[in-house]
Each structure stands twice: as structure tokens, then as C-alpha cells.
Design an enzyme around this catalytic site. Structure first.
Site, PDB file in Angstrom:
ATOM      1  CG  ASP A 154      -2.024   0.984   1.162  1.00 20.59           C
ATOM      2  OD1 ASP A 154      -2.402   1.372   0.039  1.00 20.59           O
ATOM      3  OD2 ASP A 154      -2.517   1.411   2.219  1.00 20.59           O
ATOM      4  CD  GLU A 166       0.020   5.530  -4.030  1.00 23.21           C
ATOM      5  OE1 GLU A 166       0.448   5.826  -2.894  1.00 23.21           O
ATOM      6  OE2 GLU A 166      -0.718   4.560  -4.260  1.00 23.21           O
ATOM      7  CG  ASP A 204      -8.078   4.944   0.249  1.00 22.19           C
ATOM      8  OD1 ASP A 204      -7.981   3.700   0.177  1.00 22.19           O
ATOM      9  OD2 ASP A 204      -7.272   5.655   0.861  1.00 22.19           O
TER      10      ASP A 204
HETATM   11  C1  GLC Z   1      -4.732   3.621   2.571  1.00 23.55           C
HETATM   12  C2  GLC Z   1      -5.255   2.426   1.791  1.00 23.55           C
HETATM   13  C3  GLC Z   1      -6.382   1.777   2.568  1.00 23.55           C
HETATM   14  C4  GLC Z   1      -5.870   1.386   3.954  1.00 23.55           C
HETATM   15  C5  GLC Z   1      -5.329   2.606   4.682  1.00 23.55           C
HETATM   16  C6  GLC Z   1      -4.685   2.251   6.007  1.00 23.55           C
HETATM   17  O1  GLC Z   1      -5.686   4.617   2.651  1.00 23.55           O
HETATM   18  O2  GLC Z   1      -5.662   2.785   0.506  1.00 23.55           O
HETATM   19  O3  GLC Z   1      -6.865   0.659   1.873  1.00 23.55           O
HETATM   20  O4  GLC Z   1      -6.902   0.824   4.698  1.00 23.55           O
HETATM   21  O5  GLC Z   1      -4.343   3.217   3.875  1.00 23.55           O
HETATM   22  O6  GLC Z   1      -3.639   1.363   5.855  1.00 23.55           O
END
Ligand code: GLC
Length: 735
Positions: free
Chosen positions: A374, A377, A455
Site C-alpha cells: 500500500d 505511489e 480509497d
Molecule cells: C490507505 C489504503 C487503505 C488502507 C489505509 C490504512 O488509505 O488505501 O486501503 O486501509 O491506507 O492502511
């Protein structure tokens, strides 16, 4: 590789296959150093292919077995022709390559439609008339139609018109833009902030063949373990061992199928990657072993930000070995993310990727089966998370990465992190297929990971958008994709959740996920009626696993998307070109979800041929528009005549029991399906331990061809269920 020069602009044309051509331009004849992050093969690694060169007074023409490339002598402009002499991918002007601009302008042909462009907001399938930027961004704002930059950057466009489909991949990782007829309706223009003009043209002429070309160059999804095709349950965050155990128990008690539980950032010790929280997750090994006994796999999140904490082993090791990204002045780059002050590994380097891949041992040793990458980017907050998130930016563009800067490496940061993760898991778990998920990525990311759309919100618009988004990702090479079911931000209503689960249960990647500030969104949180709908649709997904798994196999071999826009199978029917709200899953099943509140009807377009209503078996002759009636329990589903759909028993998780009986739903007409089977979780299939069974239906008679391959499925009954045939009764045979 023939090279031509026009006014000091050198052009190199490489015929890689009869349908795959690479074009590179260089000012003053000097080609820049090759960047090969995304492509699987260098030019020299393609088998030699035959082409000849014809010269006329006006043109130099390179002919391959499938197409011709025409280069105009006076202007240097290029166009392509197919065997019918139809022009495509024609330069509108000679490419501009200066120290400031790098751009190519192509004319838009009459009737030409454009798709692909990776991950995009806005619920349109066809993408003409807009500008698209390719710059991987943590899109923390709501994904409204004005949002251009998303997490994934894939500079690929897919062109469709009757009998002539092709795609273009712009092989440049700098920030780039595609202007699709916005500035000039007759032009599609692509440009980049740096690097070279270097692009590949993939000729079809069918969509399937275009994807096959993309697969040859940029790779395909390796076959996932079958359990990864099951339902995944996630939330930010399940905060303790007890909470996860309770969650798992609920699924099994309520008999709602589920295979995977995602552990979001709260499992870590102070958001330090590759650690476990000492009190809330005291004994992760035991927890995961217990889950496994109940048929659940654990997938843990990993973020690229490494906490700058002198006492933390990952930080210490990375510093010592010089693995972190450095600023222009040579000092390590620091930025804020979840753990506050953080540093970032330089994933462009082989040694750093190996190191990171191995760090995953701290998770796999505890029994983890997959990694969710995650924030890659990468996202960098403007202030510490502990002080509130603030704006998101990224690493300084002039920061050093390998022998280049972040400006060039930015778009492949997530791609290279996913690569580190995938390759590391392959070494750590040599006998078990793992699962990887990534938020950011670039063209070719499918070699390493599945993806999801980040998100989103619990909005009807985002349910709707997920259809064209997943289709365009599939056309761009990434089939294993889905949106957070129910919506991540905000609170889903029971009705929205039910409708979303209906379609989400058939996403290639099916995961429910929600934000820590939103209500809990597990299938039983919305009352009994919605719970039953979730159970029924997830069961349908699980019964269809033999069908879906075969589609994943096809995708791993040929790059064929799992979710396909209608034009994929009807490329000459222009009525399909703008259909954003109905999707083909493989070539047999059409799904047309409801994506409006208080609504039980929608229009569905059924193209030429015959169709069956999945629920009632009513036969409908296409081409026609129908109004589908869909009370809350029903998502409109149709089956194409001549389909053979293999399915299995009801399951609580994918590997709960052997695939027995195997049911074949046979729909009157002509067609075929290739059933793929293997053990579902090891790499034995790479050594040929798999089984392929061709199922053919001609004159409404089913022929089960002799099974090929070395895998022996369990002994089982085959149930043949006819639809739309004179003979109505089900037949049972021994396999
Ligand atoms: C980011 C991710 C989301 C995750 C959050 C906390 O916003 O896109 O899916 O739950 O981080 O880790």
C-alpha cells in the site's frame, strides 16, 4: 532494426513480431540509455521475424506478415496499414523531440474509439475527449470525475473500430499525458516531461489479439492460488487477535464463504513494517495457524515508509547498507507517513528489492500467505500522521534513484515494490503460490500483483465507476482487479451494500474493505435480508470457481481480460462501444448490475445471437434492448447461447473439499469452453501437472473431449444440466 534520419531526428523501427512494432526517436541520432522496467523482453530477445522493405519515391514501406509501416520520405511521418489497406495509427505531425517537448500526435480515424489508460475515475468506458495524466498519486480526495491522477499509471491506449483494433504503449516512465481529442478533436497526442519518444504498437485486429500482444511485451498475471479467487475480508483495522478470531468465526457460523482476512496497519508495532504489535497480536503464528485450520489465509499490509527509528532493525540495516532513497545533496530523504518520520527503500535497485523481498520472512514465518503493498505511489504526508494527515505529496523529484532521479522512477516506485514483494515471496514460499496486491503500479504490474482501485466511497457512483474502471484496467493488461466492495470511505446503506456485493462477488478480485472511521461493513452488518443476499452471491462466486479459475489460466497464458467490455466479443457492433454498465465475464456470462438507489429495473443490451436469462432460463433473441426486472435479491445475469459453464459444489472456502460433483450447465447453441484444473496452490502446474478439458457444444450436443495433461482430478460425478433444449432432464455420468 532499420534506422532513418529526418532533419537530425533519428527513427528506429523494430519489427518484434508481425503485429508488434516498436518506434524510437532520438535527437541527433543518440538514443538514450534503455530503460526496461516494464517490458519483459528486450528487442533482441524476440524470435527473428520476417519483414521486407519496399521503397518508392514517396515512402519507405516495411511489410510484415500482418501489416505495413509507411514512412514518408519528405516529412518523416508514419502510418500503418492493415491487409485491407486501411490506415491506422497515423502521425498527424512528425514527433517533436526537443530538450523541452517530447510528443507524438496521431490522427483520429473516422469511427475510432479509445479505451485503456489504466485506472481512471468517471463512469465512462470510452475515453475520447479528455486529457489523461500518468502520474501515480495517492488520490486521498474523493474520486470524483475531475480527478485525473490515480494510484496507477499505465500509458496504454486501446483503439477500437470495426475490424481494426490496436493499442499503443508509451514506454516512458516520466510524467506523461494523453490528450485524446480534447485540444484537437482530430488528434490523439501523447507527451512526456522527460525521457525518450519510445512507443510500441500492438495490432489486433481483434481485441483478444491486441491483449495477446500486450501480454508478449508486458507480461501476464501468473496463475494465482485458487484461494485468492475466493472472497477477501478487510477493514482498517481489525485491531487484535481476538477481533480477527471473532470475525473468522462469524463467517463460518453464518456460512458466508470467505478465504482471506487482510491485516491492515494496526497489526504492526507502531507502524514499523515487518513487525507485530507485542500485546494486541501476541502470538501471530498461533493465530494464523488457527485461522488456517478453519480455511482462512492471512494477508498483511506493508507500506514503503520505514520508521526512522535508530532502534529499529529495518532502519538500521537499510542505513548501513545504503538502501534508502537519497536527496540530491546526498542525505537520506525523509518524509512523514503512518510511522511519522520515515525513509524509503530504492526499489529500482536489484539488491534493495532482494533485501525487501527477504524481509517478508518476518511475515511468512508466521504463516502469512500474501502481501498487500500500500501507499506505494509513494505517498508522503505534509506533517506527521500523529498530528493529522495533512496533504499528500511524494519523494522530491530530484532525489536520486539508481542512476536516475525520482522524476523518472516515480511512476515505477509501486511497480518495483510489488516486484520485490512477488519475487521475495516466490523464494520464501517455493512450493506455495502467494498472493500480492498493490495500490500503485505501472504498465506490466500484472507480472507481480493484483490491484484494487484504492480509497473509493460508499457511493452509488463508485459502484457504477467500478465497471468501466475494471474493464479498462483489463484492457491495459491488469485483469486481477476490483474495487473495495461497499466502498472504503463513508458508510454504506444496506441497499447499496447489497447491490455492491452482488456485482462485487463477481469482480476478478473480490474484497470488502472499509475505513476506520466508517461503520463496520461485513456482510452481516446490514440486517438479515442483506446478509442472505451476500451469502447467496458469494456462494454463486464459489460455485463458479472452476469457470473463473479457467479464465485466470487463460489470462495467465494470453493476457485475456477476465472482465471484458461488451465490445470485446462484439467488436463490430458499434452499439457496444459506449456500454459502460454491463460486462462480460469470460465469453459466456453477462452481468448487468443495478447501481441506483430505490430502483428495481434497468436496460440491458443483448447483442446479436441468443441469450438466456440466468435466473429463469428465458430465451431472448438479440440484438435487442430489454428492461430487466431486478428486485433487491436479483442482479440481472445472462448467458450466451452455446455456453458451457462448469461449476462446483457450495463451499465455505475454496479448498474446503474436492471439486465434486462437477456440474456443466449447457446452453443450447454452438460454442466451447476450456476447463483448466490443477492442485490450486503449488507450482506443479509449471511442470505440466494440470488438466485441460475441452467442452464443446455443437447442434446443442455436448462433447467432452479427452482430458489432456498430467493432473488427475478427484473421482467425481459430472452433472450435465441442459438449458433451452428439448431434453430437459439432468444427466449424471462418472468422470
Ligand atoms: C490507505 C489504503 C487503505 C488502507 C489505509 C490504512 O488509505 O488505501 O486501503 O486501509 O491506507 O492502511
Amino acid at each position: 532494426m532499420p534506422t532513418f534520419t529526418f532533419d537530425r531526428l533519428a527513427l528506429a523501427v523494430s519489427v518484434l513480431t508481425p503485429k508488434l512494432i516498436r518506434l524510437r526517436y532520438a535527437r541527433n541520432g543518440k538514443f538514450a540509455k534503455r530503460r526496461a522496467w516494464a517490458v519483459t523482453k528486450d528487442d533482441s530477445e524476440f524470435a527473428p521475424t520476417q519483414s521486407d522493405v519496399n521503397e518508392t519515391s514517396q515512402e519507405i514501406i516495411i511489410n510484415t506478415k500482418a501489416i505495413s509501416i509507411h514512412i514518408q520520405r519528405d516529412t518523416g511521418k508514419i502510418h500503418f496499414t492493415d491487409s485491407q489497406n486501411k490506415i491506422f495509427c497515423a502521425d498527424d505531425a512528425r514527433p517533436s523531440v526537443t530538450s523541452v517537448t517530447k510528443s507524438v500526435a496521431k490522427s483520429v480515424a473516422t469511427g475510432e474509439h479509445f479505451y485503456g489508460f489504466g485506472e481512471r475515475t468517471y463512469s465512462s468506458l470510452e475515453r475520447s475527449g479528455c486529457i489523461y495524466t500518468h502520474w501515480a498519486t495517492d488520490t486521498a480526495v474523493p474520486h470524483t470525475p475531475d480527478v485525473d491522477r490515480m494510484y496507477v499509471a499505465i500509458p496504454i491506449y486501446f483503439s477500437v473500430r470495426p475490424n481494426l483494433d490496436y493499442a499503443v504503449y508509451f514506454n516512458n516512465t516520466y510524467r506523461s499525458q494523453f490528450d485524446v481529442g480534447y485540444t484537437d478533436p482530430n488528434q490523439i497526442r501523447f507527451s512526456a516531461d522527460g525521457g525518450e519518444i519510445d512507443y510500441y504498437v500492438f495490432y489486433g485486429p481483434t481485441p483478444r489479439e491486441v491483449n495477446e500482444g500486450i501480454a508478449q511485451l508486458l507480461g501476464t498475471h501468473p496463475l494465482p492460488p485458487r484461494w485468492a479467487l475466493g472472497y477477501h475480508q478487510s477493514r482498517w483495522g481489525y485491531k487484535s487477535d481476538q477481533e480477527i478470531r471473532k470475525l473468522a468465526k462469524e463467517f463460518r457460523q453464518r456460512e458466508i464463504p470467505c478465504d482471506v482476512i487482510h491485516f491492515d496497519i494496526d497489526y504492526m508495532d507502531g507502524y514499523r513494517v515487518f513487525t507485530w504489535h507485542p500485546t494486541r497480536f501476541k502470538n501471530p503464528k498461533k493465530l494464523i495457524a488457527d485461522l488456517r485450520r478453519d480455511g482462512f489465509r492471512a494477508v498483511t499490509i506493508i507500506d514503503p515508509g520505514v520508521k526512522a527509528d535508530k532502534k529499529y532493525f529495518v532502519y538500521q540495516e537499510g542505513l548501513k547498507k545504503n538502501y534508502f532513497v537519497k536527496k540530491q545533496n546526498g542525505k537520506v530523504f525523509h518524509g512523514y507517513v503512518w510511522p511519522d518520520d520515515s525513509v524509503f527503500a530504492d526499489f529500482t535497485r536489484d539488491d534493495v528489492r532482494d533485501w525487501w523481498g527477504e524481509l517478508q520472512k518476518h511475515l511468512t514465518d508466521k504463516g502469512v500467505s500474501g502481501i498487500w503493498n500500500d501507499m506505494n505511489e509513494p505517498a508522503v504526508f505534509s506533517k506527521p500522521f500523529s498530528a493529522g494527515v495533512g496533504n499528500t505529496g511524494t519523494i522530491d523529484l530530484d532525489a536520486k534513484q539508481s542512476d536516475t532521479t525520482h522524476a523518472e522512477a516515480h511512476n515505477v516506485f509501486g511497480y518495483n515494490m510489488a516486484r520485490a514483494s512477488y519475487e521475495g515471496l516466490r523464494k520464501l514460499l517455493p512450493d506455495e503460490r502467494a498472493f500480492t496486491l498493490t495500490r500503485s503500479g505501472f504498465a506490466g504490474m500484472q507480472k507481480f500483483s493484483a490491484g484494487w482501485s484504492g480509497d473509493n466511497h460508499a457511493w452509488w457512483e463508485h459502484l457504477e465507476t467500478s465497471l468501466p474502471q475494471a474493464c479498462n484496467m483489463g484492457l491495459s493488461g491488469v485483469s486481477f482487479f476490483g474495487a473495495d466492495i461497499g466502498g472504503f470511505n463513508s458508510d454504506a446503506s444496506p441497499e447499496l451494500f447489497a447491490r455492491w456485493m452482488q456485482v462485487g462477488s463477481l469482480y476478478p478480485f473480490a474484497r470488502g474493505h472499509s475505513h476506520t472511521d466508517s461503520i463496520y461493513q461485513e456482510p452481516w452488518r446490514f440486517g438479515e435480508r442483506v446478509e442472505k443476499i451476500c451469502r447467496d452471491y458469494l456462494r454463486l462466486r464459489y460455485r463458479l470457481l472452476p469457470y473463473l479459475y479457467s479464465l485466470f489460466y487463460e489470462s495467465s497464458q494470453h493476457g485475456t481480460p477476465i472482465w471484458r467490455p461488451m465490445f470485446y466479443h462484439y467488436p463490430n457492433d458499434e452499439r457496444t462501444y459506449h456500454l459502460h454498465d454491463q460486462v462480460m465475464i469470460g465469453d459466456s456470462i453477462l452481468v448487468a448490475p443495478i447501481y441506483k438507489a430505490n430502483c428495481d429495473r434497468r436496460v440491458v443490451y443483448l447483442p446479436q445471437g441468443e441469450w438466456f436469462d440466468y435466473w429463469t432460463d428465458e430465451k431472448i433473441a438479440g440484438a435487442t434492448h430489454i428492461t430487466a426486472h431486478a428486485p433487491l435479491e436479483v442482479m440481472p445475469l445472462y448467458v450466451r447461447a452455446g455456453a458451457v459453464i462448469p461449476s462446483g459444489p457450495d463451499l465455505n472456502y475454496a479448498d474446503e473439499k474436492p471439486l465434486s460433483p462437477l456440474t456443466l450447465d449447457v446452453y443450447a447453441g454452438e460454442g466451447e469452453f476450456t476447463l483448466y484444473e490443477d492442485d490450486g496452490h503449488t507450482f506443479e502446474y509449471e511442470k505440466g501437472v494440470f488438466a485441460i478439458t475441452r467442452l464443446e457444444i455443437r447442434d446443442s450436443r455436448l462433447k467432452i473431449h479427452k482430458r489432456e495433461g498430467n493432473y488427475a482430478p478427484p473421482s467425481r460425478k459430472i452433472i450435465i444440466r441442459p438449458h433451452g433444449m428439448e431434453r430437459k432432464e439432468t444427466v449424471e455420468v462418472e468422470d
